[in-house]
Enzyme design. Structure first.
Site, PDB file in Angstrom:
ATOM      1  N   SER A 116      -8.011 -16.219  41.145  1.00  0.00           N
ATOM      2  CA  SER A 116      -7.803 -14.977  41.461  1.00  0.00           C
ATOM      3  C   SER A 116      -6.757 -13.994  40.801  1.00  0.00           C
ATOM      4  O   SER A 116      -6.769 -12.935  40.911  1.00  0.00           O
ATOM      5  CB  SER A 116      -7.269 -14.659  42.983  1.00  0.00           C
ATOM      6  OG  SER A 116      -5.935 -15.456  43.179  1.00  0.00           O
TER       7      SER A 116
ATOM      8  N   LYS B 242       1.387  -9.941  39.770  1.00  0.00           N
ATOM      9  CA  LYS B 242       0.141 -10.098  40.420  1.00  0.00           C
ATOM     10  C   LYS B 242       0.683  -9.331  41.634  1.00  0.00           C
ATOM     11  O   LYS B 242       1.766  -9.528  42.368  1.00  0.00           O
ATOM     12  CB  LYS B 242      -0.014 -11.537  40.645  1.00  0.00           C
ATOM     13  CG  LYS B 242      -1.420 -11.716  41.622  1.00  0.00           C
ATOM     14  CD  LYS B 242      -1.732 -13.231  41.725  1.00  0.00           C
ATOM     15  CE  LYS B 242      -3.091 -13.363  42.395  1.00  0.00           C
ATOM     16  NZ  LYS B 242      -3.375 -14.561  42.683  1.00  0.00           N
TER      17      LYS B 242
ATOM     18  N   SER C  79      -5.525 -20.400  41.008  1.00  0.00           N
ATOM     19  CA  SER C  79      -5.782 -19.147  40.865  1.00  0.00           C
ATOM     20  C   SER C  79      -4.769 -18.490  39.463  1.00  0.00           C
ATOM     21  O   SER C  79      -5.052 -17.449  39.038  1.00  0.00           O
ATOM     22  CB  SER C  79      -5.169 -18.144  42.048  1.00  0.00           C
ATOM     23  OG  SER C  79      -6.194 -18.207  42.787  1.00  0.00           O
TER      24      SER C  79
END
Lengths: 528, 485
Positions: free
Chosen positions: B153, B78, B177
Site C-alpha cells: 500500500s 505516507k 506494504s
C-alpha cells in the site's frame, strides 16, 4: 360474582411488605385458584447476582495521562487524542490502576492471575470513542474470591466470580430539540477513567442480602482507598441479575438484568419489585423472558428496555496494542503486605481493644472514615483520653444526627469539627465547664461555624453555672412560680421534681449543673 | 545529476559543506514534483509552504554546524502517519478532511532532526491493498511503466523516491506494504522488527503487524533513516526497550563468515520465470561476496501464512476502524434524524469496497462460535511460523527470498480479483506474521520492470540484513538505474 383480591405479599423473601409499587389488582377467579397461586408463589426462591463497577481513585486516566479530576470541570476539558480515540493513538497502562485492582482482588480473597491481559470488547455507541472498550475477557486480575455479609445476625459467604479492570466511557447528555425530536451531546471527560468491575456469583437470596453485599463491598473499597464508592455520583454502579426458581430446584427461570439503579435504596427497591413481578407472572402461569429491564425511580417499577441495543456479540479478542501482563509472585505479595486493615479485622480489633458493644462496633467500623474519626478522637488527648464508650455515644448519637440532618458524611463533618475539637468539647464537659445539654448545642454551633468549643461557649455565655448562689436564686424562683408542682411533690408525686429541675434548666438555658440543681431543690423543698 | 536525484548521504555532504542549501534542494524537489505529479499521482498533499519554512530553518541549523544527516533533506510521508496540522487522509473519504492535532512519534523524531516535510503520499485506503489502486482519490502510476501499478500500500512513498520527487520516504508495512512497492519501483524498503519503531501516530490497520519503515534510494540511506526513527517509545507499549545501534556502522562489503538460507517455500507456484532467474543470479552474487548459501532451507508452515494473515489482519482492522462513525472527526453523514442511520451511512459512504470487505471478514472471524475456528487457529499458525523462523535463525544469519513473485502488474489487472491481489504479498506477509525484520533491495529487471530481493533477519537483527543488502548493492548497479521519466 367478581370481586377483587390483592395478590399475596407474604412471599417476599425478607418478610417485608414492599412499599412500591402499588400492588396490581387482578380479577378474582375462585378460592381454589387463589390458594394455588398462593402456594405456587410461596414455592419460589429469589436468586440475585450483582455486577459492580467502581471508578478507581487514580490521578490520571486508565490509558492516557489526562487528569481524572473532572467532576466540576466544563465538558471536554479533560481530554487528549488517546481518550478521544483519535486515529493513530495507542493506550499505555496506568500502573496505579493495576495495583488498586489487585489490592481489591486480594481483599476479596481472590486468586490473582499470574498471567493477565486486556481484551477489546466491540460494540458501536457514540459514548465509546474507539468503537471498542478495552476490558478483560478471559484473564481477569482476580478470580474465585468471596466476601462475608451479615443479614439478621446470620453470616453468609458470597462468592466473587472475578475482579477485572477496564475503561469508562464518555457521558451522553440528552437534550430536547426546539422541534419535536431530541439530540445528544457527548462529554468525553469521563472517557478512559479506570473502571474496576467486581462480578459476584448469584449467591444472594433476597434484596436485603444484595444491599448488605453492596454495603460491604463499598466499605472494603473505601478501606482500601481505591474508590469513593459514591453511588449517587456514579463512581460506584450496580447492575443486577435476578431470577426466581422453584425451591429445591437448580433450574432458574428466565434471567433478568436490572439496570439504572442509582442508590443503595434504589437497588433494594428495584430488586424487591422485580422479585415480586417475576413471582406474579410465574404464579399466573405466564412466561418470563430473558431481558434487560431498567429501573424507573419515580414510578418505582422496572420496564423492559429495547432488546436491539443490548443483544450484542462483543467479539472479544486480545488487545494487540498492550502486551500481556505477568504479575510476579513477589510483586503480588508486596501489594498484599501493603493492604490496610479491612472492615472485619478492624471490627474484631475494636471489640477486643475498646470494650464496646457489638452494636457500636459494627456501626463505627462500617465506614472507614467513621472508624478513623473514632480512633483519632482517642489519640487526640493522649494524657487523659476520653472513654471509648463516651466517644462512641457522641459519634453514633449527636454527630450522626447532624450528618443525617444535613445529608453529608463523616468526612464532611470532619472538615468542620476535627476529632481534636470534639474531644476538646468532651473535656470541657468533664471539667464541668459545660453541661451535657448545652454541649449538644455547642457541637451544633461548632459544626455550623467551624469554631472551637471554647470560643462558642464564651461568646454565647454557655459556661455551666456551678455557683450555688446563682442556682439557688433560680431554684427559689421555680418553687415560687410552680406552686402546683410543689404541692404535688409534697403530696408524694416524686416525678414533679423532674419538672422543677427542668424549669431551672430552662431558666439557665441549660447551663446549670444538673446535680447541683437537684441537690438545692431537695433542700429548698424541705424548707417550704 | 540534478539535486532531487541525490541520496540522503550525498545531499548531506553537500548541505554540510554549504555547496547546496536546503532551500535550493527543497525547491528543486518541489518543482520536479509539480512537473511529474500529473503523470505519477504519488502525493495526496504537497506541503510546499511548510517545506520551504522548514528548509530555511534547516539552513540556519546547518550554518551553525549542527546538522543531522537528515537536516534539510526533503521527505515524503505516507498519509497514514499523523502529521500535526497537516491533513492525514489514509487515502480515504472517511478522513479526507481530518487534520491531526498531534504528531506521530516518528514525526517528532524527524522534526527534531530538522527534516523538510514536502508532502503526504498516496496509498491504498487505510493501507489495505497491494497496488495503491484502492486509494479513494486516484491510483498512483509506476515510473518504470506508467500503465503499471507501483505496488502498495505504500505505493505513493515508493514512487516519490523512485521518481526523485523526494529524497526519501516513510511508509508502513503490515503484510509487505513497504517491501513490495519498493521491489516494484526498484528502491530500498525496510520493515523493521515489530516493536523497533514506535507506532504512536500510525493510523492502525492491524496493530500486531503494522510497522513504520524507510523507503530510500540506497541501503546507506535506509540505515540513516532507521537510526532516526528507531527506539523505545513510552507511548507505544508494544515498542521494545532494546538498545538502538548506529545502523550505518554495519555497512561493509564483505560477507565472509555469513551463512544465508534460501527457503524453498518462497519460490512459489506461479512465480514469474524472470523473477526466479534474477533471484538465482542475485544469490550467486552473494556467494561470490563470501557468503555461504544453503539452497535447501524449508519453512514448512509458510503456505499457511497467507490464510492466517487474512484472518488476523482483518480481525484487528474490524476493531481499529470501528472509531470512524462520523461523531468525532472525519466524514459524517448528516442527512438523517436517526443516530444509527447516521453512523451506518457514514461508514457506507466513507469507506471503499476493499476496506468494507476486510471489516466484514474480520467481523465474521471474531463472531461468537467462529473465534476458535478462525482467530485462535490463526494465532496458533502464527506461533508455528515464528518458531520456524527462530529455528532457522539458529543456523542462518539471514534468509533470502524474492520480494514478490511477479514484476509490477497492469493497473486494473487484479482489481476485480482480490485473491490474485492478495497473492502479490505471499512472500512478504509471513515476515509480519513472525514479527522479524526484512529489507527489499533492487535485484534486477525483467523486460525493464523492477525485481526486488528480500533479505530477512532475526528479531532485532536489522544490522545483519543491512550488511547483506549493502554488500550486494555495492557489487551491483541496479540501484543506480533511474526510471526514464
Amino acid at each position: 360474582m367478581d370481586t377483587l383480591v390483592f395478590l399475596p405479599t407474604l412471599t417476599h423473601p425478607t418478610g417485608e411488605i414492599p412499599l412500591n409499587p402499588p400492588l396490581e389488582i387482578v380479577p378474582f377467579l375462585s378460592a381454589i385458584t387463589i390458594v394455588a397461586i398462593l402456594k405456587r408463589a410461596m414455592d419460589y426462591e429469589t436468586v440475585i447476582g450483582l455486577e459492580v463497577h467502581a471508578q478507581l481513585l487514580t490521578k490520571s486516566k486508565m490509558f492516557c495521562r489526562c487528569s481524572t479530576d473532572y467532576a466540576s470541570a466544563p465538558p471536554n476539558t479533560h481530554v487528549c487524542p488517546v481518550c478521544l480515540g483519535m486515529p493513530g493513538v495507542l493506550p499505555t497502562i496506568n500502573q496505579q490502576a493495576v495495583e488498586y485492582t489487585v489490592m481489591t482482588a486480594l481483599a476479596l480473597n481472590c486468586t490473582i492471575s499470574d498471567y493477565t491481559k486486556f481484551d477489546r470488547k466491540n460494540y458501536p455507541y457514540p459514548d465509546l470513542m474507539k468503537g471498542y472498550q478495552i476490558s478483560q475477557y478471559d484473564a481477569p486480575f482476580g478470580h474465585h474470591g468471596w466476601l462475608n455479609i451479615e443479614v439478621n445476625g446470620q453470616k453468609k459467604k458470597v462468592a466473587i466470580t472475578r475482579v477485572h479492570l477496564e475503561e469508562d466511557v464518555a457521558k451522553l447528555v440528552h437534550r430536547a430539540s426546539p422541534g419535536n425530536g431530541s439530540y445528544s451531546l457527548v462529554d468525553v471527560n469521563r472517557s478512559g477513567v479506570p473502571l474496576m468491575e467486581v462480578v459476584g456469583e448469584p449467591d444472594l437470596r433476597s434484596p436485603e442480602e444484595a444491599r448488605q453485599y453492596l454495603i460491604k463491598l463499598r466499605s472494603i473499597l473505601q478501606y482500601l482507598g481505591v474508590s469513593t464508592g459514591n453511588m449517587e455520583e456514579g463512581s460506584f454502579r450496580c447492575d443486577a441479575n435476578i431470577s426466581i426458581r422453584p425451591k429445591k430446584s437448580q433450574e432458574l427461570l428466565a434471567k433478568v438484568e436490572v439496570k439504572n439503579m442509582n442508590s443503595f435504596k434504589a437497588v433494594y427497591r428495584a430488586l424487591t419489585y422485580e422479585a415480586e413481578r417475576q413471582r406474579k407472572r410465574a404464579a399466573e402461569g405466564k412466561k418470563l423472558s430473558q431481558e434487560t429491564r431498567g429501573w424507573v425511580e419515580d414510578k418505582g417499577i422496572t420496564v423492559a428496555q429495547r432488546s436491539k441495543e443490548y443483544a450484542h456479540d462483543y467479539r472479544y479478542f486480545p488487545e494487540p496494542d498492550l502486551a500481556p501482563l505477568v504479575l510476579s509472585k513477589e510483586w503480588v505479595e508486596a501489594v498484599r503486605a501493603k493492604l490496610p486493615e479491612l472492615p472485619e479485622a478492624r471490627r474484631d480489633r475494636f471489640l477486643a481493644q475498646y470494650d464496646l458493644p457489638l452494636y457500636d462496633t459494627n456501626l463505627l467500623t462500617g465506614s472507614k472514615a467513621m472508624a478513623d474519626y473514632f480512633e483519632d478522637c482517642l489519640k487526640a488527648d493522649k494524657a487523659s483520653p476520653a472513654p471509648a464508650k463516651e466517644i462512641s455515644n457522641w459519634l453514633l448519637g449527636e454527630v450522626s444526627r447532624i450528618i443525617n440532618a444535613n445529608s453529608i458524611d463523616i468526612a464532611d463533618f470532619r472538615k468542620k469539627v476535627s476529632p481534636e475539637r470534639l474531644v476538646g468539647l468532651l473535656a470541657l464537659g468533664k471539667k464541668g465547664e459545660v453541661s451535657a445539654a448545652a454541649a449538644k448545642s455547642v457541637l451544633e454551633e461548632m459544626f455550623a461555624s467551624g469554631q472551637p468549643a471554647e470560643d462558642i461557649i464564651a461568646q454565647r455565655n454557655l459556661r455551666q453555672i456551678s455557683d450555688s448562689g446563682a442556682i439557688e436564686k433560680e431554684v427559689m424562683e421555680a418553687i415560687k412560680n410552680n406552686a402546683r408542682a410543689v404541692a404535688d411533690y409534697k403530696a408524694g408525686k416524686k416525678q414533679s421534681l423532674k419538672f422543677l429541675v427542668g424549669q431551672v434548666m430552662r431558666a439557665t438555658r441549660g447551663r446549670a449543673d444538673p446535680g447541683l440543681i437537684n441537690e438545692l431543690l431537695l433542700k429548698k423543698l424541705e424548707e417550704v | 545529476m540534478i539535486p532531487p536525484q541525490l541520496t540522503i548521504h550525498e545531499a548531506h555532504r553537500l548541505l554540510k559543506a554549504r555547496k547546496l542549501s536546503s532551500v535550493e534542494l527543497t525547491k528543486a524537489c518541489l518543482e520536479r514534483t509539480k512537473e511529474l505529479e500529473p503523470k505519477l499521482k504519488a502525493l495526496v498533499t504537497v506541503t510546499g509552504e511548510l517545506a520551504s519554512s522548514q528548509a530555511e530553518k534547516a539552513d540556519q541549523r546547518l550554518a551553525g554546524g549542527k546538522g543531522h544527516p537528515l537536516t534539510g533533506v526533503p521527505v515524503v510521508i505516507k498519509d497514514v502517519i499523523c502529521t500535526k496540522g497537516v491533513p492525514t487522509t489514509c487515502s480515504s473519504r472517511m478522513l479526507e478532511n481530518f487534520i491531526p492535532p498531534y504528531d506521530a512519534t516518528v514525526m517528532e523524531k524527524l522534526n527534531a532532526c530538522g527534516a523538510v516535510i514536502m508532502g503526504k503520499a498516496n496509498m491504498d485506503e487505510f493501507a489495505m491493498g497491494s497496488s495503491t489502486e484502492h486509494s479513494a482519490f486516484f491510483p498512483t502510476h509506476n515510473p518504470w511503466d506508467l500503465s503499471r501499478v507501483p505496488g502498495g500500500s505504500s505505493g505513493g512513498s515508493a514512487v516519490a523516491v523512485a521518481a526523485d520527487e523526494g529524497i526519501y520516504a516513510l511508509g508502513s508495512d503490515t503484510g509487505g506494504s513497504i517491501r513490495q512497492p519498493a521491489g516494484f519501483c526498484s528502491v530500498v524498503g525496510m520493515k523493521p522488527t515489530y516493536g523497533r519503531v514506535s507506532r504512536y501516530g500510525l493510523v492502525a490497520f492491524a496493530s500486531s503487524l503494522d510497522q513504520i519503515g524507510p523507503l530510500t534510494k540506497d541501503v546507506t540511506d535506509c540505515a540513516i533513516v532507521l537510526n532516526a526513527i528507531a527506539g523505545y517509545d513510552n507511548r507505544d507499549s508494544t515498542s521494545v526497550p532494546e538498545p538502538t545501534p548506529d545502523y550505518t556502522r554495519c555497512l561493509t562489503s564483505d560477507l565472509k563468515g555469513l551463512t544465508l538460507g534460501v527457503p524453498r517455500e518462497y519460490f512459489v507456484e506461479g512465480m514469474q520465470a524472470g523473477v526466479k532467474t534474477a533471484l538465482q543470479a542475485a544469490i550467486k552474487k552473494l556467494e561470490e561476496l563470501g557468503a555461504k548459501i544453503d539452497w535447501e532451507v524449508s519453512l514448512p508452515s509458510t503456505p499457511y501464512a497467507l490464510a492466517a494473515y487474512y484472518i488476523i489482519a482483518p480481525s484487528e482492522a474490524s476493531a481499529n476502524l470501528a472509531r470512524y462513525d462520523g461523531v468525532k472527526y472525519g466524514f459524517s453523514y448528516t442527512d438523517t434524524d436517526s443516530m444509527w442511520e447516521a453512523m451506518e451511512k457514514t461508514r457506507q459512504f466513507g469507506f471503499g469496497d476493499e476496506v468494507k470487505r476486510r471489516i466484514m471478514l474480520g467481523t465474521y472471524a471474531l463472531s461468537a462460535g467462529y473465534y476458535d475456528a478462525y482467530y485462535l487457529k490463526a494465532q496458533k499458525v502464527r506461533t508455528l511460523i515464528r518458531r520456524e523462523f527462530d529455528q532457522a535463525f539458529t543456523k542462518y544469519d539471514a534468509l533470502i527470498t524474492p520480494t514478490s513473485p511477479t514484476v509490477p502488474f497492469k493497473i486494473g489487472e487484479k482489481l476485480d480479483d482480490p485473491l490474485q491481489m492478495y497473492l502479490s504479498d505471499v512472500c512478504t506477509l509471513p515476515i509480519n506474521i513472525a514479527g522479524v525484520p526484512a529489507i527489499s533491495i533492487p535485484a534486477g529487471f525483467d523486460d525493464g520492470l523492477p525485481i526486488g530481493m528480500q533479505v530477512i533477519g532475526k528479531p532485532f537483527g536489522e544490522e545483519a540484513i543491512l550488511k547483506v543488502a549493502y554488500a550486494y548493492e555495492q557489487a551491483t548497479e541496479w540501484h543506480k538505474q533511474r526510471a526514464g521519466i
